[in-house]
Design a protein around this motif. Structure first.
Motif, short mmCIF file in Angstrom:
data_model
loop_
_atom_site.label_atom_id
_atom_site.label_comp_id
_atom_site.label_asym_id
_atom_site.label_seq_id
_atom_site.Cartn_x
_atom_site.Cartn_y
_atom_site.Cartn_z
N ASN A 371 15.58 -42.83 -54.99
CA ASN A 371 16.53 -41.95 -54.30
C ASN A 371 17.98 -42.27 -54.68
OD1 ASN A 371 14.53 -40.52 -52.76
ND2 ASN A 371 14.35 -42.34 -51.46
N ILE A 385 20.20 -36.63 -49.11
CA ILE A 385 19.37 -37.82 -49.31
C ILE A 385 19.45 -38.74 -48.10
CG2 ILE A 385 19.10 -39.91 -50.71
CD1 ILE A 385 20.07 -38.33 -53.11
N TYR A 389 16.03 -39.31 -45.71
CA TYR A 389 15.31 -40.59 -45.80
C TYR A 389 15.86 -41.66 -44.84
CZ TYR A 389 13.38 -38.50 -50.02
OH TYR A 389 12.74 -37.66 -50.91
N VAL A 394 22.83 -45.86 -50.46
CA VAL A 394 22.21 -45.14 -51.56
C VAL A 394 22.66 -45.77 -52.87
CG1 VAL A 394 21.96 -42.91 -52.73
CG2 VAL A 394 22.17 -43.01 -50.22
#
Length: 423
Positions: A371, A385, A389, A394
């Motif tokens: 990701n 994202i 999730y 990230v």
């Protein structure tokens, strides 16, 4: 007639000084106090009175009063002493004046975590000397200064009302007047270092510009860096431009590289270059790399302060590294597994570290569903994202899948929701 042990500065100022024969020696204009910086068991940390500014023969002169006694007549004070000795100004080196430096000035209430104004000063006379014990920041102190507090007390008494009063003990005070503050800095640790960075940022923003840089300079570098992150952009710029170049560079080195880069984006190019040249090469290079990213891209928001490991290392290896290095909390949101070419291979979470056998290799634990985002992607590419999730951070990679850094959720929300502290 009552001999006082506690009294107020406002009522002391302007009082005549009498000797034992009731001869007038002069009139009090101000009071010198000194803060003891190296204390023994019998020495108070409160400012101690060491002398006076006295109006004598049409001029203000420094003086020492021997065997000082303050006597109260109603609401008025009478100051008596055995003798008065005029001294040179150098006699009070390292001291400061209460009226000039504290009265009517702004101070920091350490416990209340706010900026307040001093309306009066409470003092105490004991066998060891005369000391400042508290400052009055309430309405009663202001009315006392004006000489009308007794009138208002009598006025409110039939209605059961009271005049609001508020005292702050000296131990909970930090002065911000530059003349006084230079003296305070001789103490081993500023009380301001005990205030949470967000609270201290609010206090500094409420100060006039003349005080912001001196206050900021008193903080240790770690605390200063944390406070600088919390300030609005205009205060950040003002403080960095007001500090000596070396001091400013030292503080910026303690900040996350992405935060330092964001700040430098608001400085003149020449100032930015001077700071980068003054910073340590490694820190300077990280900031330079981030400054190259266009505004609105992932790279402009990411932090390069990340923890990376190899697939062959164990959970125990990671835990030992964390114990030794003691990284910032944000660096622990996600831990990354890379190969010899720094290509991202997997992600480890703090939960993985806590529930997995310490001897387990990372390749058996890591999440290979990466990701990740590209460093030149637009910022809006990351919101989906994060929400899908439930990620705290990230990973950010380049076009060759090499790990460049990460974007943490705090910075994402600040940017996307427009909550970044601005001017």
């Amino acid at each position: 007639m009552t001999s006082l042990t506690t009294f107020y500065l406002s009522r002391l100022l302007g009082c005549n000084i009498f000797d034992t024969r009731d001869n007038i020696l002069g009139r009090i204009r101000d009071v010198y106090v000194r803060i003891h910086t190296s204390l023994d068991d019998n020495q108070s940390s409160n400012p101690q009175v060491i002398g006076f500014v006295v109006h004598v023969n049409g001029k203000n002169k420094d003086a020492v009063l021997d065997s000082l006694q303050i006597v109260k007549f109603g609401i008025h004070y009478k100051v008596q002493c055995q003798s008065m000795t005029l001294v040179s100004h150098g006699m009070f080196s390292g001291a400061f004046l209460l009226k000039e430096s504290i009265l009517d000035q702004q101070i920091v209430d350490i416990n209340g975590r706010k900026l307040v104004r001093v309306n009066d000063i409470r003092m105490v006379a004991i066998s060891a000397g005369t000391f400042v014990v508290a400052v009055d920041v309430g309405t009663e102190g202001l009315l006392r200064r004006l000489g009308v507090n007794m009138f208002f007390k009598r006025l409110l008494q039939p209605f059961g009302g009271n005049i609001p009063s508020k005292f702050i003990l000296w131990d909970d005070v930090e002065t911000i007047d530059p003349n006084t503050f230079n003296i305070q800095l001789s103490q081993t640790r500023s009380k301001l270092n005990t205030i949470h960075p967000s609270d201290l940022a609010d206090i500094i923003e409420d100060m006039s510009k003349n005080y912001q840089a001196p206050i900021f300079s008193s903080l240790d570098e770690e605390h200063a860096a944390d406070v600088l992150e919390e300030l609005r952009v205009k205060e950040q710029v003002h403080i960095i431009e007001s500090l000596p170049l070396g001091k400013a560079a030292d503080v910026l080195e303690k900040m996350p590289a992405n935060e330092a880069a964001d700040l430098m984006d608001h400085l003149e190019d020449d100032k930015t270059e001077q700071l980068l040249l003054e910073m340590e090469p490694e820190a300077s290079e990280e900031v330079r790399d981030l400054l190259e990213y266009p505004d609105g891209t992932i790279g402009s928001l990411m932090t390069s302060e990340i923890l990376t490991f190899t697939a062959e290392q164990t959970i125990a290896d990671v835990m030992e590294h964390i114990r030794v290095e003691k990284p910032e909390m944000e660096s622990l949101y996600s831990l990354f597994v890379v190969d010899a070419n720094n290509v991202l291979k997997g992600i480890i979470t703090m939960r993985d570290l806590l529930v997995t056998d310490p001897q387990m290799h990372l390749e058996k634990v890591m999440n290979t569903n990466l990701n990740s985002v590209n460093d030149y992607d637009r910022l809006d590419a990351i919101s989906g994202i994060v929400s899908k999730y439930n990620l705290l951070a990230v990973p950010v990679t380049n076009d060759h899948d090499e790990l460049e850094g990460m974007v943490v959720i705090d910075d994402i929300f600040d940017e996307l929701l427009g909550k970044k502290r601005a001017s």
